[in-house]
Structures are given as C-alpha cells and as structure tokens.
Design a protein around this motif. Structure first.
Motif, mmCIF file in Angstrom:
data_model
loop_
_atom_site.group_PDB
_atom_site.id
_atom_site.type_symbol
_atom_site.label_atom_id
_atom_site.label_comp_id
_atom_site.label_asym_id
_atom_site.label_seq_id
_atom_site.Cartn_x
_atom_site.Cartn_y
_atom_site.Cartn_z
ATOM 1 N N GLU A 110 -6.150 3.747 -5.922
ATOM 2 C CA GLU A 110 -7.452 3.095 -5.804
ATOM 3 C C GLU A 110 -7.793 2.247 -7.023
ATOM 4 O O GLU A 110 -8.918 1.784 -7.154
ATOM 5 C CB GLU A 110 -8.547 4.159 -5.614
ATOM 6 N N GLU B 51 -7.318 -3.746 -6.953
ATOM 7 C CA GLU B 51 -7.541 -4.398 -5.668
ATOM 8 C C GLU B 51 -6.732 -5.690 -5.640
ATOM 9 O O GLU B 51 -6.829 -6.510 -6.559
ATOM 10 C CB GLU B 51 -9.020 -4.703 -5.461
ATOM 11 N N LYS C 299 -6.200 -1.719 -1.901
ATOM 12 C CA LYS C 299 -6.306 -1.051 -3.192
ATOM 13 C C LYS C 299 -5.013 -0.288 -3.403
ATOM 14 O O LYS C 299 -4.533 0.405 -2.487
ATOM 15 C CB LYS C 299 -7.520 -0.139 -3.232
ATOM 16 N N GLU D 84 0.831 -1.217 0.000
ATOM 17 C CA GLU D 84 0.000 0.000 0.000
ATOM 18 C C GLU D 84 0.859 1.258 0.000
ATOM 19 O O GLU D 84 0.533 2.233 -0.669
ATOM 20 C CB GLU D 84 -0.894 0.054 1.243
ATOM 21 N N ALA E 239 -11.280 4.498 -10.104
ATOM 22 C CA ALA E 239 -11.677 4.019 -8.778
ATOM 23 C C ALA E 239 -12.809 3.008 -8.899
ATOM 24 O O ALA E 239 -13.278 2.697 -9.985
ATOM 25 C CB ALA E 239 -12.090 5.192 -7.906
ATOM 26 N N SER E 240 -13.254 2.550 -7.760
ATOM 27 C CA SER E 240 -14.311 1.550 -7.689
ATOM 28 C C SER E 240 -15.595 2.015 -8.363
ATOM 29 O O SER E 240 -15.924 3.197 -8.346
ATOM 30 C CB SER E 240 -14.630 1.235 -6.230
#
Length: 149
Positions: free
Chosen positions: A76, A79, A89, A70, A95-96
């Motif tokens: 982000e 994953e 992440k 990390e 991003a998600s």
C-alpha cells in the motif's frame, strides 16, 4: 484495488502481447529504415505503430500490466497511476493518509511510457531522464521491478 476484472484477464494478456508485438515491429521498422523520412516517429497513421491499435487494446494492456505489477509487488506504500486506464498501490510502506487516501509515494506515467517499461523496450533511467515519469516520494524508482514481460 483491482485494475482489471478477473474475467478480463485473458483479454488483457492478449492485448499486452499484441501491444508488445506491434511495438517491436515498429522498432524493427525504424532500425531497418522502414518509413524513413515519412513517419520515423511511429505515429498513429503508421499501421505498424502501437498508436494505431484500438483504444480498448491500450486500455486492456495497461490494466493487465498493472495487475501483473500488483501481484509482483503487493503493498500500500506507492501509488502507480497510468491515466486514464488505471492506478494501483504497490510495495510495503506507509499507507495512505486517511484524509486524502493518497500514499506518500506517487508515480505517474503515460500509457505508452508504462507499456514500454513493462515490455522492456526502454528503461526506467531512460524514461526518467527524458522527463516522462513524474515521481514523488522516497520510493520513486521501479527499475528493480521492470520489465514485467
């Protein structure tokens, strides 16, 4: 997303060091013929095998190594899942999805595969070719970030 509590970082470092030392010892035993014919695969009944380490050592080694990753590659976009002990992440990128919270790139590994990569005992290409890595997305190769220790 925190993979390990700050107060547990020293224990995590010790666990990763212990896992690596045990794995190197087991690999050295295989190379020099230790346990040949009996247990050359390094299974749980081999005291020099990482498989024989307590579950907590495995968990803390994985969590600490995820913490290291990390900090090496914040973001982000990807994953990384090492079940059952953690997911992080990393890396910049989209991003998600707001509906399912999963980024477009997901990498899943077993704890032993992850720790072998983290410690430089195997390479991404070797593990991927052996079918030990499940990776979906454009950024499905962490070889430039590994090993960590």
């Amino acid at each position: 997303m925190a993979s390990i509590l700050k107060k547990d970082l020293p224990e995590g470092k010790r666990a990763l060091d212990q896992w690596k030392a045990t794995a190197l010892q087991a690999a050295d035993g295989k190379v020099s013929g230790g346990n040949a014919g009996n247990n050359a695969g390094g299974h749980a009944d081999d005291a020099a095998s990482p498989d024989a380490l307590p579950r907590r050592v495995w968990a803390m080694a994985v969590r600490y190594s995820l913490f290291l990753m990390e900090h090496k590659a914040p973001g982000e976009g990807v994953e990384v899942r090492v079940a059952p002990w953690g997911a992080i992440k990393i890396l910049d990128g989209p991003a998600s999805d707001p509906h399912n919270l999963t980024p477009p790139d997901v990498i899943e590994l077993e704890p032993d595969v992850w720790l072998n990569l983290v410690c430089g005992l195997t390479t991404w290409a070797e593990e991927k070719a052996a079918g030990h890595i499940t990776a979906v997305g454009e950024r499905d190769d962490l070889s430039d970030l590994l090993p960590l220790v």
